[in-house]
Scaffold this motif. Structure first.
Motif, PDB file in Angstrom:
ATOM      1  N   GLU A  69      -6.955  70.387  11.304  1.00  0.00           N
ATOM      2  CA  GLU A  69      -6.011  69.336  11.684  1.00  0.00           C
ATOM      3  C   GLU A  69      -5.919  68.259  10.609  1.00  0.00           C
ATOM      4  O   GLU A  69      -5.911  67.056  10.908  1.00  0.00           O
ATOM      5  N   MET A  70      -5.868  68.708   9.367  1.00  0.00           N
ATOM      6  CA  MET A  70      -5.696  67.773   8.270  1.00  0.00           C
ATOM      7  C   MET A  70      -4.328  67.106   8.367  1.00  0.00           C
ATOM      8  O   MET A  70      -3.334  67.777   8.616  1.00  0.00           O
ATOM      9  N   PRO A  71      -4.255  65.792   8.173  1.00  0.00           N
ATOM     10  CA  PRO A  71      -2.966  65.099   8.266  1.00  0.00           C
ATOM     11  C   PRO A  71      -2.059  65.326   7.066  1.00  0.00           C
ATOM     12  O   PRO A  71      -0.888  64.974   7.102  1.00  0.00           O
ATOM     13  N   TRP A 101      -5.714  57.446   2.534  1.00  0.00           N
ATOM     14  CA  TRP A 101      -6.219  56.787   3.746  1.00  0.00           C
ATOM     15  C   TRP A 101      -5.534  55.439   3.972  1.00  0.00           C
ATOM     16  O   TRP A 101      -5.395  54.998   5.103  1.00  0.00           O
ATOM     17  N   ASP A 104       0.200  56.304   5.528  1.00  0.00           N
ATOM     18  CA  ASP A 104       0.553  56.722   6.886  1.00  0.00           C
ATOM     19  C   ASP A 104      -0.428  57.732   7.468  1.00  0.00           C
ATOM     20  O   ASP A 104      -0.592  57.816   8.689  1.00  0.00           O
ATOM     21  N   ALA A 105      -1.061  58.516   6.614  1.00  0.00           N
ATOM     22  CA  ALA A 105      -1.992  59.543   7.101  1.00  0.00           C
ATOM     23  C   ALA A 105      -3.363  58.972   7.447  1.00  0.00           C
ATOM     24  O   ALA A 105      -4.217  59.686   7.982  1.00  0.00           O
ATOM     25  N   PRO A 107      -4.736  56.810   9.801  1.00  0.00           N
ATOM     26  CA  PRO A 107      -5.310  56.891  11.154  1.00  0.00           C
ATOM     27  C   PRO A 107      -5.755  58.301  11.535  1.00  0.00           C
ATOM     28  O   PRO A 107      -6.818  58.481  12.136  1.00  0.00           O
ATOM     29  N   ALA A 108      -4.962  59.296  11.179  1.00  0.00           N
ATOM     30  CA  ALA A 108      -5.337  60.679  11.496  1.00  0.00           C
ATOM     31  C   ALA A 108      -6.564  61.108  10.696  1.00  0.00           C
ATOM     32  O   ALA A 108      -7.432  61.818  11.207  1.00  0.00           O
ATOM     33  N   ALA A 109      -6.647  60.681   9.432  1.00  0.00           N
ATOM     34  CA  ALA A 109      -7.801  61.019   8.599  1.00  0.00           C
ATOM     35  C   ALA A 109      -9.070  60.369   9.143  1.00  0.00           C
ATOM     36  O   ALA A 109     -10.134  60.997   9.188  1.00  0.00           O
ATOM     37  N   ALA A 111      -9.637  59.502  12.268  1.00  0.00           N
ATOM     38  CA  ALA A 111      -9.978  60.195  13.511  1.00  0.00           C
ATOM     39  C   ALA A 111     -10.658  61.531  13.229  1.00  0.00           C
ATOM     40  O   ALA A 111     -11.620  61.906  13.900  1.00  0.00           O
ATOM     41  N   LEU A 112     -10.164  62.235  12.224  1.00  0.00           N
ATOM     42  CA  LEU A 112     -10.739  63.525  11.853  1.00  0.00           C
ATOM     43  C   LEU A 112     -12.184  63.373  11.400  1.00  0.00           C
ATOM     44  O   LEU A 112     -13.071  64.113  11.833  1.00  0.00           O
ATOM     45  N   HIS A 166     -12.389  51.847   5.808  1.00  0.00           N
ATOM     46  CA  HIS A 166     -11.524  52.169   6.938  1.00  0.00           C
ATOM     47  C   HIS A 166     -12.221  52.339   8.280  1.00  0.00           C
ATOM     48  O   HIS A 166     -11.547  52.303   9.312  1.00  0.00           O
TER      49      HIS A 166
END
Length: 198
Positions: A69-71, A101, A104-105, A107-109, A111-112, A166
């Motif tokens: 699930e890489m952003p 980081w 835009d990517a 938050p997903a990074a 979380a991952l 982050h």
């Protein structure tokens, strides 16, 4: 009324097929790593034909990216790193990875990484770092000595910066302009990659 015989064989391209493939891929990649996992074995676990795995995901690398699930697509990140001279890799790593980081990517990074670091065995994240990102960087090191150590030290420093900026939001690292951060940390990464280690 006669019962309609149930269809046997591999699962067709039903809506849940993609999820079944991803579940099988996560299990295989976590257990065997990227290099040793095979599309054929993943397909067998998911109950589909290997051709259907390629239909949904194209290549094993793209399947891995989807499973983790890489952003972003690591190929895009790595292409920027491969374009600079080896002597500029340290600074470019900060600009590229931390810059990702920061964008835009981010938050997903975050979380991952949080999800993987809290897992009992963060095998997927370790496999992604060692077998895709660090392996590609290691191939560029012309000295050829202690490549695994060099890339591991680089990863430890880079992850420390990412977590500080982050996740912990540790100032002034958290609010420092990216170019300034690259100027300060880049030389350390560069020493790990190409300089004297002792």
């Amino acid at each position: 009324m006669t019962d309609t015989p149930r269809r046997r064989g591999r699962r067709p391209g039903a809506p849940d097929t993609r999820d079944a493939i991803l579940a099988a891929a996560r299990e295989s990649f976590a257990r065997d790593g990227f290099d040793k996992a095979s599309v054929r074995a993943i397909a067998e676990t998911a109950g589909v034909d290997a051709a259907l795995v390629h239909h949904y995901f194209g290549t094993k690398r793209k399947l891995f990216i989807a499973a983790v699930e890489m952003p972003v697509d690591p190929e895009q990140v790595l292409s920027g790193l491969m374009a600079v001279e080896v002597e500029d890799l340290g600074r470019q790593l900060i600009l590229t990875i931390v810059g990702l980081w920061d964008g835009d990517a981010g938050p997903a990074a975050v979380a991952l990484v949080k999800a993987n670091l809290s897992a009992p065995d963060p095998a997927m994240l370790r496999s992604f770092l060692t077998e895709i990102v660090l392996a590609a960087i290691g191939e560029r090191l012309t000295s050829g000595d202690h490549v695994a150590l060099r890339t591991s030290l680089t990863a430890s420093q880079l992850l420390g910066v990412l977590v500080s900026r982050h996740i912990l939001k540790l100032d002034p690292i958290a609010t420092m302009p990216l170019a300034d951060l690259a100027d300060m940390v880049g030389p350390t990464l560069q020493r790990y990659l190409t300089g004297q280690l002792s």
